[in-house]
Design an enzyme around this catalytic site. Structure first.
Site, PDB file in Angstrom:
ATOM      1  N   GLN A 136       0.833  -1.203   0.000  1.00 46.76           N
ATOM      2  CA  GLN A 136       0.000   0.000   0.000  1.00 46.76           C
ATOM      3  C   GLN A 136       0.868   1.254   0.000  1.00 46.76           C
ATOM      4  OE1 GLN A 136      -1.745   1.075   3.792  1.00 46.76           O
ATOM      5  NE2 GLN A 136      -3.687   1.563   2.827  1.00 46.76           N
ATOM      6  N   GLY A 137       0.759   2.091  -1.023  1.00 43.15           N
ATOM      7  CA  GLY A 137       1.546   3.325  -1.093  1.00 43.15           C
ATOM      8  C   GLY A 137       0.687   4.537  -0.781  1.00 43.15           C
ATOM      9  N   TYR A 138       0.631   4.878   0.486  1.00 38.06           N
ATOM     10  CA  TYR A 138      -0.178   6.025   0.905  1.00 38.06           C
ATOM     11  C   TYR A 138       0.695   7.162   1.440  1.00 38.06           C
ATOM     12  CZ  TYR A 138      -4.949   4.019   0.769  1.00 38.06           C
ATOM     13  OH  TYR A 138      -6.153   3.526   0.403  1.00 38.06           O
ATOM     14  N   SER A 139       1.274   6.924   2.633  1.00 39.53           N
ATOM     15  CA  SER A 139       1.991   8.003   3.319  1.00 39.53           C
ATOM     16  C   SER A 139       3.183   8.498   2.502  1.00 39.53           C
ATOM     17  CB  SER A 139       2.512   7.507   4.665  1.00 39.53           C
ATOM     18  OG  SER A 139       1.455   7.127   5.489  1.00 39.53           O
ATOM     19  N   SER A 171       4.522  -0.852   3.873  1.00 39.91           N
ATOM     20  CA  SER A 171       4.772  -2.160   4.486  1.00 39.91           C
ATOM     21  C   SER A 171       5.068  -3.204   3.419  1.00 39.91           C
ATOM     22  CB  SER A 171       3.554  -2.627   5.286  1.00 39.91           C
ATOM     23  OG  SER A 171       3.228  -1.673   6.242  1.00 39.91           O
ATOM     24  N   GLU A 254      -8.393  -0.602   7.398  1.00 38.03           N
ATOM     25  CA  GLU A 254      -7.075  -0.801   7.996  1.00 38.03           C
ATOM     26  C   GLU A 254      -7.133  -0.587   9.505  1.00 38.03           C
ATOM     27  OE1 GLU A 254      -2.528   0.996   7.677  1.00 38.03           O
ATOM     28  OE2 GLU A 254      -4.143   1.939   6.569  1.00 38.03           O
ATOM     29  N   GLU A 386      -4.040  10.779  17.947  1.00 36.77           N
ATOM     30  CA  GLU A 386      -4.583  12.138  17.921  1.00 36.77           C
ATOM     31  C   GLU A 386      -5.629  12.278  16.816  1.00 36.77           C
ATOM     32  OE1 GLU A 386      -1.395  11.321  18.231  1.00 36.77           O
ATOM     33  OE2 GLU A 386      -1.121  11.952  20.314  1.00 36.77           O
TER      34      GLU A 386
END
Lengths: 401, 380
Positions: A136-139, A171, A254, A386
């Site tokens: 998964q390529g998100y951040s 990951s 997730e 948060e």
């Protein structure tokens, strides 16, 4: 005999005949809690041609790695009731899952919901067979909690998009064949509206992967660099500039995965058994250190309360109630609790919790120390604590912006 | 396991909520306090509650009750907790009723339970003394055998609704020294009996409590609940049920505090914006919500386990009381802090709930007491 009962007996007989002994829980293959001995699939999977591969091939042939997916895409085509029976019988016979990974749990379900026909028939069958592993390529370095601030840029070039940018916390990128990712396709639109969801083949010169080492000394995480990487225009999911809708659908999933994972993997009496061994007991089996004992009781009770709340939600769902507001607390509370518990466990070990590797420490001691450090990330990944509190404040409590 | 209310239970809870909202706003409690009312609640309203069946909830059907359990009682107690309803539910319908149901002879049951169920008899349990904190085995009050009767001498404190209860179950020691687990017996005592003296106590937590002094009170041996010297186990069972009921009431106290705080965060403006838009307060409000949900699960778990006679019921009662004690303190204090100056005034209700929550925290064992009991029950 009802059809379901017949199905159950057929499933049981088949599983028992086809699941190799080494693929039953309890057959010692490394640390089960860490997922050792599970098959993640893909071209880089090392345990090819072992029992695990045999088990995978047998299950995949029936589509039972993805029991509820339609048969047309290689799935098992089972109804909800049948899938439940399969899961129950696998538990009963202690069969390990034949295949795990983000293909089955994340991109597969998303494609079923939002993919077009071509995407579904192209990608789903190879996920079912464990031939392709997904990440998964998100951040991105500048887009963590504020995910919609992402900058990786995709520009149309004929039948392709050319992508430049950097992903982080990817990951298992080093072990994956394909990546589903969020990229910016229209920088002029408001930030949530100029994002698209794309599928990229990692096996190309424009994609470079570099593992990240965490404070615990190891990690599944990587940095993924995209330099003029190419994505076929056919591999945009859900339409151009509609990526945020896809992302939201997946993020929720997730979060619940992360909190569920904790709940299932932990040994119930780990704190107590460690205290007995390292701190000792007084008469009547009472842990010798009163302050430590109080803390253990506290965290054991906290865990029970979390479990009761999870059960409450599940019972409500079974009765057909919509998920109540209590569901929103799980990611936050489960990860915070896991941090506290793993920190206390190392505290109980005392100086034996100082080990990093090598002599003078046993395997469990070393594992507890690494797990404590790793756990600090639980409340950062998948939406920080948060952010979870912000979500509760906004969506559940209706507090103003 | 029933962690979700059934339709019947939901209806009971809804009816209780409607009744409390209409009949017992918090202003009632304030007025009763300010007028220093000698009863402290309304006998008329108690009658109406009896018509709704509330005191009959935990009493078996054959004794004139509804034959329901802790979970149903909790539905009512929670709604009463939202408004600090002062009628003698906990003393009569839980402590008194449970003592007779669990320890009474057929004669006790036939005599007392129908009258509790129809609201005509008020009861209580006198178990606490000035020393001993939460230790149920601490008991200096003596029961001396005299022929076929016992003579009770000693002082009990903080007897819930002791000023109005006509029948009080008294915990006394017929053998051994205070702190011994053996030698404790429970007796049914008429408040009007010779040698009984009752004096109201003033406490901060807005409950009606009294001192019970016994100077040579003679009761027949037929007044004993359970068997001589083995009363502690019975007492623990009774207190467990009352603890679950109190936890449900605390849930109501917490919910009311949380709702009024949330409302204040949305309406109170400073610097031109609602203070609930400040992240420093948002996160704390979200944490209050988390605590409230976990507390709710713990109470449901404890009540259901008690109703099923589950072996882990006692441990789950401790989980619930520890959780509600800590969550109650957190929500009470945070609620006050977020109200700012107005929260410190007697005029505002938030302080009423804070006081009640603290009082309940220190009733039937605080969080530390229950962590200790839980650990012991779990074998560590």
């Amino acid at each position: 005999m009802s059809d379901l009962q017949e199905f159950r007996e057929e499933v049981r007989a088949w599983l028992d005949a086809n699941c190799p002994a080494s693929l039953r829980w309890g057959a010692a293959v490394g640390n089960e809690a860490l997922g050792d001995g599970l098959y993640w699939g893909g071209k880089k999977e090392r345990s090819a041609a072992t029992d695990a591969k045999l088990w995978l091939d047998r299950m995949a042939a029936r589509g039972w790695t993805a029991p509820t997916w339609p048969k047309a895409y290689g799935g098992g085509g089972l109804s909800k009731e049948e899938a439940k029976i399969l899961a129950e019988e696998m538990r009963r016979l202690r069969c390990k899952p034949a295949l795990v990974g983000f293909g089955l749990t994340m991109i597969g379900p998303l494609l079923l919901q939002y993919g077009n026909e071509q995407q579904k028939s192209r990608f789903l069958p190879e996920i079912v067979r464990g031939e392709v592993r997904w990440c998964q390529g998100y951040s991105e370095p500048e887009a963590g909690s504020d995910l919609a601030g992402l900058r990786a840029r995709a520009v149309r070039d004929g039948d392709f998009y050319v992508v430049n940018g950097q992903k982080v916390w990817t990951s298992y990128a080093d072990k994956s064949d394909w990546m589903f990712m969020l990229v910016r396709t229209d920088p002029d639109k408001p930030k949530h509206e100029g994002i698209s969801f794309m599928l990229i083949d990692m096996d190309q010169p424009g994609v470079t992967v570099k593992p990240i080492k965490l404070i615990s000394g190891q990690s599944p995480f990587c940095e993924t660099f995209l330099e003029d990487a190419r994505v076929s225009a056919e591999h945009v999911v859900g339409g151009i500039n509609n990526g945020w809708t896809m992302a939201k659908a997946l993020l929720g999933h997730e979060r619940s995965m992360i909190s569920e994972a904790f709940n299932e993997s932990e040994d119930k009496n780990e704190l107590v058994s460690a205290a007995r061994r390292y701190v000792g007991v007084e008469s009547g089996g009472r842990v010798a250190d009163a302050a430590l004992r109080d803390r253990i009781a506290q965290l054991t009770m906290d865990k029970l309360c979390l479990e009761l709340t999870l059960k409450r939600t599940k019972e409500a769902a079974k009765l057909g109630h919509q998920p109540g507001p209590e569901a929103s607390i799980f990611k936050y509370y489960a990860t915070e609790l896991n941090k506290d518990r793993s920190a206390l466990l190392v505290g109980i070990l005392g100086p034996q919790g100082l080990g990093w590797e090598g002599e003078g420490f046993d395997e469990d001691e070393l594992a507890h120390t690494r797990a404590w450090l790793r756990a600090r990330g639980n409340s950062i990944e998948g939406g920080t604590s948060e952010i979870q509190l912000n979500i509760i404040a906004k969506r559940v409590l209706g507090l103003p912006d | 396991m029933g962690l979700v209310l059934s339709e019947d239970q939901q209806m009971l809870k809804k009816a209780a909520a409607d009744f409390v909202k209409k009949q017992s706003p918090i202003s009632r409690v304030r007025a009763l306090r300010d007028s220093d009312d000698s009863v402290g609640f309304s006998r008329d309203l108690w009658k109406k509650m009896a018509e709704l069946g509330w005191p009959a909830i935990m009493i078996p059907e054959e004794a004139g009750g509804l034959g329901m359990g802790c979970l149903e009682m909790a539905c009512v107690m929670e709604e009463c907790g939202r408004s600090l309803v002062p009628e003698p539910l906990l003393s009569t319908a839980v402590l008194g009723a449970a003592a007779v149901v669990l320890g009474g002879t057929q004669a006790h049951k036939a005599d007392l339970l129908p009258r509790v169920a129809d609201g005509s008899l008020l009861m209580s349990l006198a178990y606490q003394e000035r020393e001993g904190r939460y230790d149920l085995a601490h008991c200096r009050t003596r029961a001396e055998k005299k022929g076929s009767s016992y003579v009770l001498s000693g002082e009990k404190t903080l007897v819930l609704d002791g000023h109005v209860a006509e029948v009080i179950v008294v915990v006394a020691r017929s053998a051994g020294e205070h702190g011994d687990r053996d030698g404790i017996s429970l007796f049914v005592v008429e408040r009007g009996a010779a040698g009984v003296e009752v004096a109201r106590q003033k406490t901060m937590h807005l409950r009606q409590v009294a001192i019970l002094r016994m100077n040579g009170v003679e009761v027949s041996s037929a007044a004993m609940l359970g068997t001589e010297g083995n009363g502690l186990a019975l007492l623990e069972d009774v207190i467990d049920r009352a603890t679950a009921g109190l936890c449900a009431e605390m849930l109501g106290n917490m919910t009311a505090t949380f709702e009024m705080t949330l409302d204040y965060l949305k309406t109170r403006k400073q610097y031109g914006v609602p203070i609930g838009s400040f992240q420093a307060l948002k996160h704390r409000a979200a944490k209050m919500f988390v605590e409230l949900e976990l507390a709710r699960s713990s109470v449901m778990g404890a009540c259901t386990a008690l109703d099923h006679g589950a072996p882990e019921a006692r441990a789950l009662v401790s989980v619930a009381k520890a959780r509600c004690s800590d969550a109650g303190a957190m929500i009470g204090y945070e609620g006050l802090q977020m109200h700012g100056g107005i929260g410190m005034t007697d005029e505002h209700d938030v302080g009423f709930f804070l006081k009640r929550l603290r009082g309940s925290e220190m009733t039937f064992g605080d969080a530390a007491y229950h962590r200790n009991r839980f650990a012991a029950l779990q074998g560590f």
